[in-house]
Design a protein around this motif. Structure first.
Motif, PDB file in Angstrom:
ATOM      1  N   ARG A 145       0.722  -1.192  -0.074  1.00 34.07           N
ATOM      2  CA  ARG A 145      -0.069  -0.082   0.025  1.00 34.07           C
ATOM      3  C   ARG A 145       0.722   1.294  -0.101  1.00 34.07           C
ATOM      4  N   ASN A 146       1.964   1.455   0.893  1.00 35.86           N
ATOM      5  CA  ASN A 146       2.883   2.350   0.924  1.00 35.86           C
ATOM      6  C   ASN A 146       3.435   2.593  -0.351  1.00 35.86           C
ATOM      7  N   SER A 147       3.856   1.707  -1.079  1.00 34.82           N
ATOM      8  CA  SER A 147       4.419   1.580  -2.379  1.00 34.82           C
ATOM      9  C   SER A 147       3.673   2.201  -3.478  1.00 34.82           C
ATOM     10  N   LEU A 148       2.311   1.823  -3.401  1.00 36.62           N
ATOM     11  CA  LEU A 148       1.260   2.281  -4.570  1.00 36.62           C
ATOM     12  C   LEU A 148       1.077   3.824  -4.229  1.00 36.62           C
ATOM     13  N   ILE A 149       1.157   4.349  -2.852  1.00 38.21           N
ATOM     14  CA  ILE A 149       0.867   5.658  -2.630  1.00 38.21           C
ATOM     15  C   ILE A 149       2.087   6.704  -2.855  1.00 38.21           C
ATOM     16  N   ASN A 150       3.218   5.802  -2.545  1.00 35.01           N
ATOM     17  CA  ASN A 150       4.595   6.760  -2.922  1.00 35.01           C
ATOM     18  C   ASN A 150       4.912   6.810  -4.379  1.00 35.01           C
ATOM     19  N   HIS A 151       4.799   5.517  -4.996  1.00 38.63           N
ATOM     20  CA  HIS A 151       5.261   5.667  -6.444  1.00 38.63           C
ATOM     21  C   HIS A 151       4.097   5.473  -7.505  1.00 38.63           C
ATOM     22  N   GLY A 152       3.064   5.245  -7.163  1.00 37.81           N
ATOM     23  CA  GLY A 152       1.911   5.253  -8.073  1.00 37.81           C
ATOM     24  C   GLY A 152       1.685   4.019  -8.586  1.00 37.81           C
ATOM     25  N   ASP A 154       1.320   3.010 -11.904  1.00 39.17           N
ATOM     26  CA  ASP A 154       1.970   2.622 -13.226  1.00 39.17           C
ATOM     27  C   ASP A 154       3.331   2.183 -12.969  1.00 39.17           C
ATOM     28  N   GLN A 155       3.933   2.215 -12.165  1.00 43.39           N
ATOM     29  CA  GLN A 155       5.303   1.966 -12.007  1.00 43.39           C
ATOM     30  C   GLN A 155       5.552   1.353 -10.582  1.00 43.39           C
ATOM     31  N   LEU A 156       5.171   0.096 -10.489  1.00 40.45           N
ATOM     32  CA  LEU A 156       5.276  -0.533  -9.115  1.00 40.45           C
ATOM     33  C   LEU A 156       6.731  -0.782  -8.753  1.00 40.45           C
ATOM     34  N   SER A 157       7.289  -0.184  -7.738  1.00 38.58           N
ATOM     35  CA  SER A 157       8.430  -0.392  -7.114  1.00 38.58           C
ATOM     36  C   SER A 157       8.469  -0.465  -5.614  1.00 38.58           C
ATOM     37  N   MET A 158       9.442  -1.152  -5.054  1.00 37.36           N
ATOM     38  CA  MET A 158       9.428  -1.216  -3.558  1.00 37.36           C
ATOM     39  C   MET A 158      10.799  -0.557  -2.973  1.00 37.36           C
ATOM     40  N   HIS A 159      10.741   0.263  -2.275  1.00 33.52           N
ATOM     41  CA  HIS A 159      11.887   0.833  -1.517  1.00 33.52           C
ATOM     42  C   HIS A 159      11.991   0.723   0.041  1.00 33.52           C
TER      43      HIS A 159
END
Length: 296
Positions: A145-152, A154-159
């Protein structure tokens, strides 16, 4: 509404003869303070009165099975029987089952606290990931959920900053001293108080050593004076011609706990009544009548 229904006691006929006699033998040992020969003598008398055995399996067969299964040893000098460490542990376990119910041993056996920290008990609260946190505590739903909020989307990425982990409940250790009254009043007027006291003590010691193996347990007995015993001595515990010097027991218990490094410390005391003795210098001040303010 159906209430209580009382009926004649019928022993478990499904148990093998050895197991049925072993249950009674273990119970009798607690009343004979671990004297195996006396317990077998009592069991023989019960057999004569109530017909516990038959022609296929008698008391002699039971004694041989006790020796073969490691419950009993015969002393070479006087021929008397002596119980083994296996029997001692069995008595403690049976006391635990009788008093606390069918408790199962736990894998870690530590005490829960209301503090968060390193542990194996997950709770619903989460926080941001920090270097060194265990990967198995990651909250994947919250992290995605945090990844979708932070990076959108369209471009799924995990930090690292997206990761959340579940908090774990910290588990701690406890040092316990168990105090047992062995004064004469524990059997006064024909009332047996020491056997139930031993049962509780053995159940508590078995519970602590099996469910909380990282804890420390010390056992103190007290009469006119107080001294330490080991857990294996519990089945053999007997009362003596003593008064009740509770102060001596508490002083020894607190001295033991002062030497323990755990911050969590507790004392359990098993007694039947008020203190009746106090040691002043090298002399004993005793008063069994009424409440003595000097002793209290």
């Amino acid at each position: 509404m159906k209430g209580f229904v009382f009926s004649e006691f019928r022993p478990d006929e499904g148990k093998p003869p050895f197991q049925r006699l072993l249950d009674m033998f273990m119970e009798l040992l607690q009343y004979t303070s671990g004297d195996a020969s006396e317990a077998l003598n009592w069991l023989t008398q019960l057999d004569r009165q109530y017909g516990l055995t038959n022609d296929d399996y008698g008391i002699g067969d039971f004694i041989e099975d006790l020796k073969n299964n490691g419950y009993l040893e015969e002393q070479p000098l006087d021929g008397r029987f002596r119980i083994t460490a296996k029997t001692e542990q069995g008595i403690r376990q049976r006391s635990l089952d009788e008093i606390f119910g069918k408790l199962k041993k736990t894998k870690s056996g530590n005490h829960r606290t209301n503090k968060t920290g390193q542990g194996d008990e997950l709770n619903p609260e989460t926080r941001s990931y920090e270097f060194g946190d265990a990967l198995e505590t990651i909250d994947f739903t919250g992290s995605i959920r945090n990844s979708l909020i932070n990076h959108g989307i369209d471009q799924l990425s995990m930090h690292q900053e997206d990761l959340e982990i579940y908090e774990t409940d910290f588990k701690t250790q406890t040092s316990t001293v168990l105090m047992i009254d062995i004064s004469h009043s524990m059997i006064l007027y024909g009332e047996d108080r020491i056997t139930p006291a031993k049962k509780v003590a053995m159940a508590l010691s078995e519970l602590i050593t099996t469910r909380y193996p990282k804890d420390t347990l010390d056992i103190v007995v007290f009469g006119n004076d107080a001294w330490q015993i080991t857990m294996k001595d519990l089945p053999y515990l007997e009362v003596g011609p003593y008064h009740t010097n509770t102060v001596a027991g508490l002083e020894l218990a607190m001295d033991i706990l002062r030497r323990r490094k755990n911050q969590n410390k507790q004392i359990f005391m098993i007694t039947d009544g008020k203190p009746t003795c106090l040691k002043i210098g090298g002399k004993y001040y005793k008063n069994s009548f009424g409440i003595d303010s000097k002793i209290l």
